[in-house]
Scaffold this motif. Structure first.
Motif, PDB file in Angstrom:
ATOM      1  N   GLY A 165       0.833  -1.202   0.000  1.00 32.15           N
ATOM      2  CA  GLY A 165       0.000   0.000   0.000  1.00 32.15           C
ATOM      3  C   GLY A 165       0.853   1.231   0.000  1.00 32.15           C
ATOM      4  O   GLY A 165       2.045   1.127  -0.254  1.00 32.15           O
ATOM      5  N   PRO A 166       0.318   2.386   0.355  1.00 30.34           N
ATOM      6  CA  PRO A 166      -1.085   2.614   0.735  1.00 30.34           C
ATOM      7  C   PRO A 166      -2.024   2.654  -0.470  1.00 30.34           C
ATOM      8  O   PRO A 166      -1.575   2.798  -1.601  1.00 30.34           O
ATOM      9  N   LEU A 167      -3.329   2.563  -0.172  1.00 27.52           N
ATOM     10  CA  LEU A 167      -4.341   2.653  -1.221  1.00 27.52           C
ATOM     11  C   LEU A 167      -4.654   4.118  -1.507  1.00 27.52           C
ATOM     12  O   LEU A 167      -4.513   4.958  -0.624  1.00 27.52           O
ATOM     13  N   PRO A 168      -5.093   4.426  -2.709  1.00 28.51           N
ATOM     14  CA  PRO A 168      -5.477   5.812  -3.020  1.00 28.51           C
ATOM     15  C   PRO A 168      -6.695   6.244  -2.187  1.00 28.51           C
ATOM     16  O   PRO A 168      -7.459   5.380  -1.751  1.00 28.51           O
ATOM     17  N   PRO A 169      -6.882   7.565  -2.002  1.00 27.33           N
ATOM     18  CA  PRO A 169      -8.061   8.042  -1.265  1.00 27.33           C
ATOM     19  C   PRO A 169      -9.350   7.503  -1.902  1.00 27.33           C
ATOM     20  O   PRO A 169      -9.423   7.384  -3.121  1.00 27.33           O
ATOM     21  N   GLY A 170     -10.318   7.171  -1.038  1.00 23.49           N
ATOM     22  CA  GLY A 170     -11.596   6.682  -1.564  1.00 23.49           C
ATOM     23  C   GLY A 170     -11.622   5.177  -1.772  1.00 23.49           C
ATOM     24  O   GLY A 170     -12.645   4.619  -2.129  1.00 23.49           O
ATOM     25  N   THR A 171     -10.474   4.527  -1.574  1.00 17.48           N
ATOM     26  CA  THR A 171     -10.459   3.066  -1.677  1.00 17.48           C
ATOM     27  C   THR A 171     -10.123   2.478  -0.303  1.00 17.48           C
ATOM     28  O   THR A 171      -9.455   3.103   0.510  1.00 17.48           O
ATOM     29  N   HIS A 172     -10.611   1.278  -0.077  1.00 11.68           N
ATOM     30  CA  HIS A 172     -10.611   0.690   1.261  1.00 11.68           C
ATOM     31  C   HIS A 172     -10.342  -0.823   1.177  1.00 11.68           C
ATOM     32  O   HIS A 172     -10.299  -1.377   0.082  1.00 11.68           O
ATOM     33  N   PRO A 173     -10.201  -1.459   2.357  1.00 15.67           N
ATOM     34  CA  PRO A 173      -9.928  -2.909   2.335  1.00 15.67           C
ATOM     35  C   PRO A 173     -10.942  -3.688   1.494  1.00 15.67           C
ATOM     36  O   PRO A 173     -10.589  -4.675   0.851  1.00 15.67           O
ATOM     37  N   LYS A 174     -12.205  -3.259   1.482  1.00 16.42           N
ATOM     38  CA  LYS A 174     -13.204  -3.967   0.678  1.00 16.42           C
ATOM     39  C   LYS A 174     -12.833  -3.973  -0.794  1.00 16.42           C
ATOM     40  O   LYS A 174     -13.006  -4.982  -1.489  1.00 16.42           O
TER      41      LYS A 174
END
Lengths: 420, 192, 426
Positions: A165-174
């Protein structure tokens, strides 16, 4: 010999050593979870004519499905469980409104690293979020474990998933899990133990790790696992578990995996599972604009406190679109308390959400049923045909951010478009 | 014909990833009666499929049969509908466990699945580890002893009841029920 | 003329009317819920087949379902939604609240209006000085929807005067229950009831609510409280355009006056199997309950929730009891959350239901098993209404309901706390 987590956990639970994948062992679980289906176990026990239990302290019952009861029959089922718990001295009994079994048991310190947990629910893989070996079984097996204390288990092969990671804003573990299920397919991990590693996984809270381990089931996994670390230890301490009350089991360096999957989440776009299978996954943008009748934020996959915060951030100052029903079902009583104490609940109510009591809610068929032709976007973990009412209705699955953004617009919406 | 280890007859075929919500919708889980459950087995696929199911003895399916919930009724409803065996390219693990534990023969054989004609005859000899499709024979790994014992007793509960009546487990279970501590160390003592 | 006569005379375009006259009047508001509305819509579409004369006067509130549990229920709601949108009527979807509370809160009921509805408790809107009557589905479908009119027989009016100071810990709900017991179920067939006297006039708006609510239990056609400054102040705070006029009696005398002394009255309970089987709480104290519910037409107001919070302060719901709290409307729930009432009640062990009619008829959830009992603020206690026909329903005040939730059996709230008369005032 180097060992995976699954090998170590099953050696511990069976008392045997040198286990190899494919071997069948008798294992002694530390906890037997049964949800509202407990009544079936009790009826089965009555049929067997047995009244001596192996260890009543290992029984956990949580009235989470169909809770409160919606018919005289289910009300009677609940009462049967209550009376049984009282008579047998089941101290880990959680009644209506406590929340979803998995989340309740973790929050209350009943799940510890290294343990073997069986549950009458396929998403029992979730216990891997605390470094335990959790797996789903039928109600007959729970009943048998009540009596004998054991069950047979096949030692699984393991799959190692490494997420950066990290994931981009607006994205989550789901989003990352939906992508993974889409890539590996619904039976990509059947019979396997799935281990999550990598910088992204290490950065997650226990609650977020629950989402990973919960959804691993949708690839067919037998169990899932995140290596315990300081995050785990802090969570356990908060849940009242003494540091010497558990033994962390970690896979050996060089352990053998059937498959190693490397996933880079740094450029991930929000993902969505389209009807009628969980592995039918596309980027949200591909189906953006699809009209919705209902949005459900609930389930053991995504209705924990941080999920409600994510939804509230998107919903704050906005209203649910006319013609759309937004149902929010907090995962547990604790989640409801937190949300009620810091304004998150207020934000959801003001936006027009219908808040139902903690539990499985619409995910287990207690509410949220759809008529022919209706469409729901849900943060739950299954979108099978007919799971929420009509066989001619449709379910999409997404993160709470996508769900909230879509509730505002009335159609499937990339949350990045709303947050921008 | 059916013998002690051989079951089968006319089959009905399905594709990949048949899930538990299709096999038995959640709304019917208030029952555990096989006959009652059988009335709703495969309801989402319509009455024609349901009629054919009840006229069949074997369910044949592709990959990942029974994926989804841990609901044991997914197996019980098939038994109620008169199904004696399921042959699939692969099973979801919970369905496989539930099948054995409720006394339903479940066999993995991707080769046999490919050879089957919808509505044709399929027989399974689970002691010999053979699926028979017409004149063809497909081998599969026979069940481990532990599983076969459960299956032949008619399922896990029937097996335990049988054991209890033989008095075999009464000593073990009464010892065990003397409040084993929940610590792992004492678990190991109980095991042996 | 009294209030009812004046409203009917004006609506019928006449100078005056007398009891027994038949008046054909314009209906100002038709309110339906998700169950009755479905039946009305069906008859209207299948047999009447005309446009709706005044769609802006028609309101549908989904209150029996807050999230349907079955496909069949979902299909009913879907059909209602489509019908409502096609005709352009007011629609309040799941989670908005109880039909009567939603209609009032959204400013759809005003003093002087003629209000009809298929819910038998429609007369509650007499609390605002409206003439509110329950009609059958077929009347709505056959005359109100297509022509905007209904016929009314002018009722004779019975004035019920209540006076006296009740015992501490006794609420207007107790007085209303007691009154039904005193007068007798069905004793006021076809009458219009004017609730009056110093006791009633001293009550705030939402407490007055409980008296016209009891109209149906007494068998009357309608009930009202003569509009006064309390009514005026409340109506002024409602959303929407200001009402044009507030009808008042011009000295017309009621045919009959009944006077009741409520002095020293204590908490009351309506026992199974009917609403008229009313006893002092002491007479039934100790009966075990497995359910307690604040909600339905007779509860779930902010006042009730405050009372429950006062009773449960530093206490827990008994482990054998499920205590459901059902806000009467989305607005009440939001206010409860803003006032910090949601958290303490949740932590005391209560279950918050979405705004709706709660477990009424167990349409959505909250069913009882055979042999179970519930104490609630609901309006009905007929056997079989909430699940098993072998289950029992006791009707009481919010304070008695909350007190019983604490002890696990029917309890006089005065035994639990003295802090009942001005809850939340500290």
């Amino acid at each position: 010999m180097t060992k995976t987590f699954a090998q170590k956990a099953l050696e511990r639970a069976s008392g045997e050593t040198g286990l190899v994948p494919g071997q069948i062992v008798d294992a002694y679980p530390d906890l037997y979870m049964s949800h509202t289906a407990s009544w079936r176990c009790i009826r089965t026990l009555e049929r067997m004519g047995v009244d001596t239990l192996y260890d009543v302290d290992r029984i956990a019952m949580v009235m989470d499905h169909i809770s409160p009861a919606n018919s005289a029959k289910t009300a009677g089922d609940h009462r049967l469980c209550r009376e049984f718990a009282e008579r047998m001295g089941v101290s880990k009994f959680y009644d209506v409104n406590a929340g979803i079994a998995h989340v309740v048991l973790m929050e209350n310190g009943h799940i510890r690293p290294g343990q073997l947990i069986i549950g009458t629910d396929s998403h029992s893989t979730i216990y891997g979020a605390l470094g335990a070996f959790g797996t789903g079984v039928g109600f007959s097996e729970i009943t048998a474990a009540w009596v004998t204390g054991k069950l047979w288990l096949r030692v699984p092969e393991s799959i190692k998933i490494v997420i950066e990671g990290p994931l981009p804003p607006g994205t989550h573990p789901k989003d990352i899990m939906l992508r993974l299920i889409g890539d590996l397919t619904a039976d990509g991990a059947t019979y396997c133990s799935v281990e999550f590693h990598g910088s992204y996984v290490e950065s997650l809270s226990v609650s977020e790790r629950m989402t990973l381990c919960n959804l691993a089931m949708e690839m067919g996994a037998k169990n899932a696992f995140v290596p315990p670390d300081d995050v785990t230890r802090r969570y356990l301490a908060d849940a009242g578990v003494e540091p010497d009350g558990y033994e962390e089991l970690l896979p050996d360096a060089g352990a053998e995996y059937r498959q190693v999957v490397d996933l880079d989440g740094r450029a991930l776009a929000p993902q969505i599972a389209v009807p009628h299978t969980v592995d039918n996954v596309v980027p949200v943008d591909e189906v953006a604009g699809t009209r919705l009748n209902q949005v459900f934020i609930g389930s053991c996959a995504n209705a924990k406190y941080d999920d409600l915060v994510i939804a509230a951030e998107v919903l704050a100052g906005n209203k649910v679109a006319p013609g759309v029903r937004l149902i929010v079902t907090p995962a547990s009583s604790t989640v409801m308390s937190k949300a009620a104490s810091d304004g998150v609940l207020s934000t959801l109510i003001e936006a027009g959400a219908t808040i139902t009591n903690p539990g499985c809610g619409a995910c287990a068929g207690n509410g949220g049923a759809m008529a022919d032709g209706e469409v729901t976007l849900s943060t739950a973990n299954r979108n099978f045909q007919g799971r929420m009412g009509s066989y001619q209705s449709q379910i999409y699955l997404s993160s709470p951010a996508t769900a909230a953004a879509s509730a505002i617009r009335g159609s499937i919406t990339n949350p990045q478009d709303v947050l921008r | 014909m059916a013998t002690e280890h051989r079951v089968g007859g006319t089959c009905i075929t399905f594709g990949d990833d048949v899930n538990t919500d299709v096999i038995i919708p959640g709304r019917y889980l208030v029952s555990i009666d096989p006959a009652e459950l059988a009335e709703h087995a495969f309801e989402p696929l319509g009455p024609e499929v349901q009629r054919r199911l009840r006229a069949s003895s074997v369910v044949v399916a592709g990959r990942n049969f029974g994926c989804g919930s841990a609901r044991e009724q997914a197996s019980t409803c098939l038994i109620g509908a008169g199904i004696t065996a399921v042959v699939a390219a692969s099973f979801s693990r919970v369905f496989f466990r539930n099948a054995i534990n409720t006394g339903l023969v479940a066999v993995e054989s991707p080769e046999a699945v490919t050879a089957v004609q919808d509505g044709g005859e399929v027989w399974v000899d689970y002691a010999a580890g053979v699926v028979e499709v017409g004149d063809e024979r497909f081998r599969f790994a026979p069940y481990p002893e532990a599983l076969r014992t459960i299956l032949e007793a008619g399922g896990l509960i029937a097996y335990l009841t049988e054991q209890a009546s033989k008095g075999a487990s009464s000593k073990a279970s009464s010892e065990a029920s003397s409040k084993a501590s929940s610590k792992a160390s004492s678990t190991e003592e109980t095991v042996r | 003329m009294n209030l009812v006569e004046k409203i009917l005379a004006r609506a019928g375009g006449r100078a005056s009317v007398e009891p027994g006259d038949i008046v054909v009047a314009d209906v100002d508001r038709l309110i339906m819920h998700d169950l009755s509305g479905y039946l009305t819509a069906k008859v209207f579409e299948d047999e009447v087949k005309l446009p709706i004369r005044h769609p802006e006067r028609v309101v549908m509130v989904f209150d029996h379902h807050f999230a349907p549990a079955t496909e069949r229920q979902a299909a009913v709601l879907k059909s209602n939604r489509e019908w409502a949108r096609r005709h352009g009527i007011h629609l309040f979807d799941c989670g908005s609240g109880n039909i009567h509370n939603v209609a009032v809160r959204r400013g759809l009921i005003r003093p002087g209006m003629i209000v009809v509805g298929s819910d038998s408790h429609t007369p509650v809107h007499g609390v605002l000085g409206a003439l509110a009557v329950a009609l059958g589905n077929d009347s709505h479908a056959g005359t109100v929807l297509p022509y905007g009119k209904a016929w009314f027989k002018v009722p004779h009016t019975v004035r019920i005067e209540l006076d006296g100071v009740v015992a501490p810990g006794t609420s207007p709900r107790d007085v209303a229950l007691w009154l039904v017991g005193q007068m007798g179920e069905g004793s006021m067939i076809y009458a219009a009831l004017e609730f009056a006297g110093p006791y009633v006039k001293a009550l705030p708006f939402w407490d007055r609510w409980l008296f016209p609510l009891a109209t149906v239990d007494l068998g009357a056609k309608c009930g009202y409280v003569e509009p006064d400054e309390v009514t005026e102040a409340f109506a002024a705070g409602l959303p929407g355009a200001p009402y044009d006029r507030m009808e008042r009696s011009d000295g017309g005398e009621a045919a009959t006056v009944r006077r009741y002394d409520v002095g020293g009255l204590g908490p009351q309970v309506a026992c199974p199997p009917t609403v008229g089987n009313v006893k002092p709480v002491e007479a039934v104290a100790g009966i075990p309950v497995q359910w307690a519910e604040l909600g339905g037409h007779g509860g779930g107001r902010l006042e009730d929730i405050r009372l429950a919070a006062a009773v449960l302060r530093d206490r827990k719901v008994h482990p054998d009891v499920r205590f459901n709290i059902v806000p009467a409307s989305r607005e009440v729930f939001a206010e409860a959350e803003r006032s910090g009432l949601v958290l303490p009640l949740h932590e005391a062990g209560a279950t918050w239901f979405p705004p709706s009619t709660g477990s009424n008829q167990a349409a959505n959830m909250g069913a009882m098993a055979a042999g179970e009992a519930m104490i609630s603020t609901h309006a009905r206690n007929f056997p079989g209404r909430n699940g098993s026909s072998e289950a029992q329903m006791y009707l009481a005040s919010a304070a008695s309901v909350a007190a019983s939730a604490v002890t696990g059996h029917i309890t006089d709230p005065r035994e639990i706390t003295a802090d009942l008369d001005r809850p939340g005032s500290r």
